[in-house]
Design an enzyme around this catalytic site. Sequence first.
Site, PDB file in Angstrom:
ATOM      1  CG  ASP A 100     107.354   7.270  12.562  1.00 46.98           C
ATOM      2  OD1 ASP A 100     107.009   7.129  13.636  1.00 46.98           O
ATOM      3  OD2 ASP A 100     108.936   7.238  12.350  1.00 46.98           O
ATOM      4  CG  ASN A 109     105.689  -1.005  15.319  1.00 48.08           C
ATOM      5  OD1 ASN A 109     105.350  -1.037  14.043  1.00 48.08           O
ATOM      6  ND2 ASN A 109     107.069  -0.058  15.621  1.00 48.08           N
TER       7      ASN A 109
HETATM    8  C1  IPE Z   1     107.498   2.528  11.236  1.00 47.92           C
HETATM    9  O1  IPE Z   1     107.675   3.009  12.118  1.00 47.92           O
HETATM   10  C2  IPE Z   1     106.005   1.271  11.305  1.00 47.92           C
HETATM   11  C3  IPE Z   1     105.152   1.898  11.698  1.00 47.92           C
HETATM   12  C4  IPE Z   1     104.778   2.945  11.116  1.00 47.92           C
HETATM   13  C5  IPE Z   1     103.424   0.983  11.476  1.00 47.92           C
HETATM   14  P1  IPE Z   1     109.174   3.031  13.494  1.00 47.92           P
HETATM   15  O2  IPE Z   1     108.204   3.613  14.723  1.00 47.92           O
HETATM   16  O3  IPE Z   1     108.284   1.391  13.952  1.00 47.92           O
HETATM   17  O4  IPE Z   1     110.200   2.706  13.114  1.00 47.92           O
HETATM   18  P2  IPE Z   1     111.819   2.995  13.153  1.00 47.92           P
HETATM   19  O5  IPE Z   1     111.823   2.008  14.617  1.00 47.92           O
HETATM   20  O6  IPE Z   1     111.534   4.571  13.640  1.00 47.92           O
HETATM   21  O7  IPE Z   1     112.516   2.849  12.415  1.00 47.92           O
HETATM   22  C1  IPE Z   2     103.289   5.695  14.178  1.00 45.65           C
HETATM   23  O1  IPE Z   2     104.070   6.159  15.611  1.00 45.65           O
HETATM   24  C2  IPE Z   2     102.643   4.650  14.692  1.00 45.65           C
HETATM   25  C3  IPE Z   2     103.490   3.047  14.885  1.00 45.65           C
HETATM   26  C4  IPE Z   2     104.405   2.628  14.610  1.00 45.65           C
HETATM   27  C5  IPE Z   2     102.797   1.941  15.981  1.00 45.65           C
HETATM   28  P1  IPE Z   2     105.375   5.865  16.489  1.00 45.65           P
HETATM   29  O2  IPE Z   2     104.566   4.695  17.415  1.00 45.65           O
HETATM   30  O3  IPE Z   2     106.383   4.859  16.174  1.00 45.65           O
HETATM   31  O4  IPE Z   2     105.424   7.569  16.864  1.00 45.65           O
HETATM   32  P2  IPE Z   2     106.627   7.914  17.685  1.00 45.65           P
HETATM   33  O5  IPE Z   2     108.198   7.666  16.026  1.00 45.65           O
HETATM   34  O6  IPE Z   2     107.147   7.787  18.561  1.00 45.65           O
HETATM   35  O7  IPE Z   2     106.805   9.506  17.551  1.00 45.65           O
HETATM   36 MG    MG Z   3     108.240   5.724  14.711  1.00 45.87          MG
END
Ligand code: IPE
Ligand code: IPE
Ligand code: MG
Length: 242
Positions: free
Chosen positions: A22, A70
């Site tokens: 994340d 996502n």
């Molecule tokens: C979890 O991260 C999914 C991945 C790392 C692929 P998200 O960024 O989607 O999770 P939330 O929405 O903050 O819980």
């Molecule tokens: C994790 O990074 C990757 C995916 C969930 C695909 P994020 O895209 O969730 O990054 P933040 O949470 O917005 O910083």
């Molecule tokens: Mg995230």
Amino acid sequence: MNDVTAHQSTTPLPKHIAIIMDGNGRWAKQHGKLRHAGHRAGVENLRPIIRATADLGVPYLTLYAFSTENWRRPSMEVQGLMSLLAEFLDHEVENLKNEDVRINHLGSFEGINPHLAEKISQAVARTRDCKRITLSVAFNYGGRQDIVTAVKQIVASGVSPEAVTEELISAHLSTNGVPDPDFIIRTSGEWRLSNFLIWEAAYSEYWTTPVFWPDFTPQLLKQAVADYGNRDRRFGGLNAKP
Ligand code: IPE
Ligand code: IPE
Ligand code: MG
């Protein structure tokens, strides 16, 4: 390195580490870049972390790359993530095979472009005989969806209610054949599972760092594993450390 090596002699290493990668978006913002640049930086961090995990002697690594939730992101970001996976597979499958990494996919192909689905299937097939580490990529994965799929298969098979056991359910999840994660790491300081391995994580140990995924290093991985070594895993019993 020495700390971890010393540690191994007294406490078992996790057999399976799962990482919620994340913070790509926040990393991009911090650097004044677009979110896509953050995802690209995140993909560039895959190889060093896969290698470091294998070097530690951990036989299973699972990476959360794209959740069923996502899809709620803007379609441009979703398409960008799909392209990055395709690119990663095009460039890295041969290297991973040479490093004896077996690739496994967790999740569904529903909604995934058939070309990308084919690339994923090929990566799995091409690395089938690799033995050093099993890398499961959770892509278009959701723990609840995985359980629903398992229940549908079980019901369709016509088993009697008495025959439904934890083992039977586990055997129908996409993690079948992979041991439950001992240790779940989440970068970027969040404290939640976000629908990751919700069945399998029943007794996982949990670790988080404020560091964003693109900045997560092998050194931090080693630190996390050293912390894991100090955990007292009781599984509901009383086998506390002296
Ligand atoms: C979890 O991260 C999914 C991945 C790392 C692929 P998200 O960024 O989607 O999770 P939330 O929405 O903050 O819980
Ligand atoms: C994790 O990074 C990757 C995916 C969930 C695909 P994020 O895209 O969730 O990054 P933040 O949470 O917005 O910083
Ligand atoms: Mg995230």
